[in-house]
Design an enzyme around this catalytic site. Structure first.
Site, mmCIF file in Angstrom:
data_model
loop_
_atom_site.group_PDB
_atom_site.id
_atom_site.type_symbol
_atom_site.label_atom_id
_atom_site.label_comp_id
_atom_site.label_asym_id
_atom_site.label_seq_id
_atom_site.Cartn_x
_atom_site.Cartn_y
_atom_site.Cartn_z
ATOM 1 N N HIS A 301 0.853 -1.186 0.000
ATOM 2 C CA HIS A 301 0.000 0.000 0.000
ATOM 3 C C HIS A 301 0.895 1.244 0.000
ATOM 4 O O HIS A 301 1.515 1.575 -0.992
ATOM 5 C CB HIS A 301 -0.933 -0.047 1.219
ATOM 6 C CG HIS A 301 -2.037 0.956 1.199
ATOM 7 N ND1 HIS A 301 -2.327 1.745 0.118
ATOM 8 C CD2 HIS A 301 -2.943 1.306 2.154
ATOM 9 C CE1 HIS A 301 -3.355 2.521 0.400
ATOM 10 N NE2 HIS A 301 -3.752 2.282 1.630
ATOM 11 N N HIS A 340 -2.332 -1.732 -10.615
ATOM 12 C CA HIS A 340 -3.115 -1.181 -9.512
ATOM 13 C C HIS A 340 -4.324 -2.071 -9.293
ATOM 14 O O HIS A 340 -4.857 -2.674 -10.240
ATOM 15 C CB HIS A 340 -3.560 0.256 -9.836
ATOM 16 C CG HIS A 340 -4.034 1.027 -8.646
ATOM 17 N ND1 HIS A 340 -5.319 0.938 -8.188
ATOM 18 C CD2 HIS A 340 -3.386 1.879 -7.816
ATOM 19 C CE1 HIS A 340 -5.462 1.718 -7.133
ATOM 20 N NE2 HIS A 340 -4.301 2.290 -6.874
ATOM 21 N N ASP A 396 2.959 5.517 -7.731
ATOM 22 C CA ASP A 396 4.152 5.301 -6.919
ATOM 23 C C ASP A 396 5.439 5.267 -7.743
ATOM 24 O O ASP A 396 6.526 5.403 -7.186
ATOM 25 C CB ASP A 396 4.033 3.979 -6.145
ATOM 26 C CG ASP A 396 2.850 3.981 -5.195
ATOM 27 O OD1 ASP A 396 2.762 4.922 -4.393
ATOM 28 O OD2 ASP A 396 2.017 3.062 -5.268
#
Length: 500
Positions: A301, A340, A396
């Site tokens: 996460h 994702h 990210d």
């Protein structure tokens, strides 16, 4: 002949389900393309069927819906954030994330998430003043943060600090001040609720900066006056007593503010679900936010951007990308920053972050890992293995490179995710509390029990070496305690030395 009201072929907003075990049929209403899971409880058996069902299957209580990891279960009705993973769409209260990132600020978007509309000038002035007023923390918090080991992970410090904040707001703790202090339909309850929100949003940047400076052995810095949210955060992290004229570079402050905006909320993710699960017990919001912070800590996460940097460091250079790609295909290496749980085509935030990266690198110079990152991105986007699995760069992938070139330690990256996400957590928590006491139901997921049925206790002497409970079954991994190696203690070592 036209359709009549009683025509069974006329479309209806319902799902007709037949239980082939009994032949019983039930109509389940469809609302907003969802069905209530409790409706399946109508499909029950009078008793367990011999040889097919166990008492532990609870067939008399009705059919349960098994959904491992909440892959297709909606747990709340929300008006905050909308995501279309197929189309790569992210909207807050209806506003596309692209527009907010281009025209808004983090605190303005925070107001939008919390209260449903973009603020007027007067509303924004009130909100921002309250948030920045609550950036100060009790002086005892400095002792709490300073008590951690110098090499503690900053997320461990932040998680504990959020929980500790609750001790300084007893009037905001339902366990002390009353169960309905937030859910009561009164103006006093609303004011108390919003005050805790101001506190948590304001103090999160201060606690994060304290965690950063503690690990460097530097004194904590008091929040400044007259600066914006991200700017104040950078000030508390970097101020070196240069004087009151010190201000973080505006390009860096703007970049961080936009990054905060992009991370402010993302619907019902793991950490938000953790906040609401804990919040459904009517605990204080500080404990709920601490639970969300703990969930965000995980490398699957909030720790993903940290994992991206470690991956790029391990790859080493663009020349090593092809070999790394092959290792990923053989499942010998993990590809971080791609794919994702929700987005299957593209993460809309990733394109915005690439633009932020360009602005930052123009000021600081590019990160040495950028060439490796771009080579990895290009190779993955052209490879049928990743294309078929819809593995595209996510939020990210580039955020870690920006944080790294700005000088943030790698293990501090999840903190830079947690600070803005506090807003999203609180927006969903506030929405839950405003539903009222009767509507706030404690989250209590069901399970499908697959363990042993009822059996009788056997005394230790009668169990034998392998255990009567095991019988002839093969021992499963994890079915008994692991043998942990303990280093020889100094006392035992000295005693042995004295005998030599």
């Amino acid at each position: 002949m036209g359709l009549t009201l009683d025509d069974p072929h006329k479309p209806r907003d319902s799902l007709t389900v037949t239980d082939n075990r009994t032949g019983k049929t039930v109509d389940i209403p469809i609302s907003r393309n969802s069905v209530p899971a409790t409706a399946f409880k109508k499909l029950s058996l009078a008793k367990a069927r011999e040889g097919q069902d166990r008492p532990e299957d609870e067939v008399e209580s009705g059919l349960r819906v098994f959904d491992a990891g909440y892959q297709n279960t909606a747990v709340v009705q929300s008006a905050i954030t909308f995501i279309d993973g197929e189309a790569g769409v992210l909207r807050h209260r209806g506003y596309p994330i692209e527009q907010l990132a281009d025209k808004s600020t983090f605190l303005e978007t925070a107001y939008l998430l919390l209260y449903g509309e973009l603020p007027t000038s007067a509303q924004y002035k009130l909100f921002s003043r309250e948030v920045m007023h609550h950036t100060f923390v009790h002086r005892d918090m400095a002792d709490i943060v300073a008590s951690f080991r110098f090499d503690s992970h900053p997320m461990a410090i932040l998680t504990a600090s959020f929980a500790a904040l609750g001790a300084y707001s007893p009037e905001g703790n339902p366990a002390l001040a009353g169960q309905k202090i937030y859910t009561a339909p009164t103006d006093a309850a609303l004011r108390l609720l919003d005050k805790q929100i101001f506190r948590l949003i304001g103090k999160s940047i201060t606690l994060a900066a304290m965690a950063y400076r503690m690990r460097q052995g530097r004194q904590f810095v008091a929040p400044p006056a007259g600066m914006g949210y991200a700017e104040s955060f950078l000030y508390m992290m970097d101020h070196l007593n240069e004087g009151s004229e010190y201000r973080p570079h505006p390009t860096i402050a703007k970049a961080l503010d936009t990054l905060f905006l992009l991370h402010a909320d993302h619907e019902m993710n793991a950490s938000c679900a953790a906040v609401l699960q804990v919040g459904s017990t009517l605990v204080d919001p500080y404990s709920a936010v601490s639970a969300g912070c703990a969930a965000l800590y995980g490398p699957s996460h909030g720790g993903a951007n940290e994992a991206v940097i470690r991956m790029l460091v391990d790859i080493g250079s663009p020349d090593n990308v092809p070999a790394f790609i092959e290792r990923v295909k053989r499942k010998e290496a993990v590809l971080s920053g791609f794919g994702h749980r929700v987005y299957v085509a593209t993460d809309p935030r990733s394109k915005i972050i690439q633009k932020i990266a360009e602005d930052v690198f123009a000021l600081t110079g590019k990160d040495p890992l950028l060439d490796t990152a771009l080579a990895l991105r290009d190779a993955a986007l052209k490879d049928s293995y990743f294309i078929s699995r819809r593995l595209y760069p996510n939020v990210d992938f580039f955020s870690g490179l920006i944080y790294r070139v700005l000088g943030f330690p790698t293990d501090f990256f999840p903190v830079l995710f947690a600070v803005p996400r506090v807003v999203g957590w609180l927006a969903h928590w506030r929405q839950m509390m405003l539903a009222g006491t009767a509507a706030v139901k404690i989250w209590r997921p069901r399970q499908v029990y697959v363990g042993e049925g009822e059996r009788n206790y056997v005394g230790m002497k009668e169990r034998g070496e392998e255990g009567a409970q095991q019988g002839k079954k093969k021992k499963e991994r994890g079915s008994e305690p692991s043998k942990v190696h303990h280093p020889t203690s100094t006392r035992v070592f000295l005693a042995r030395e004295s005998k030599l």
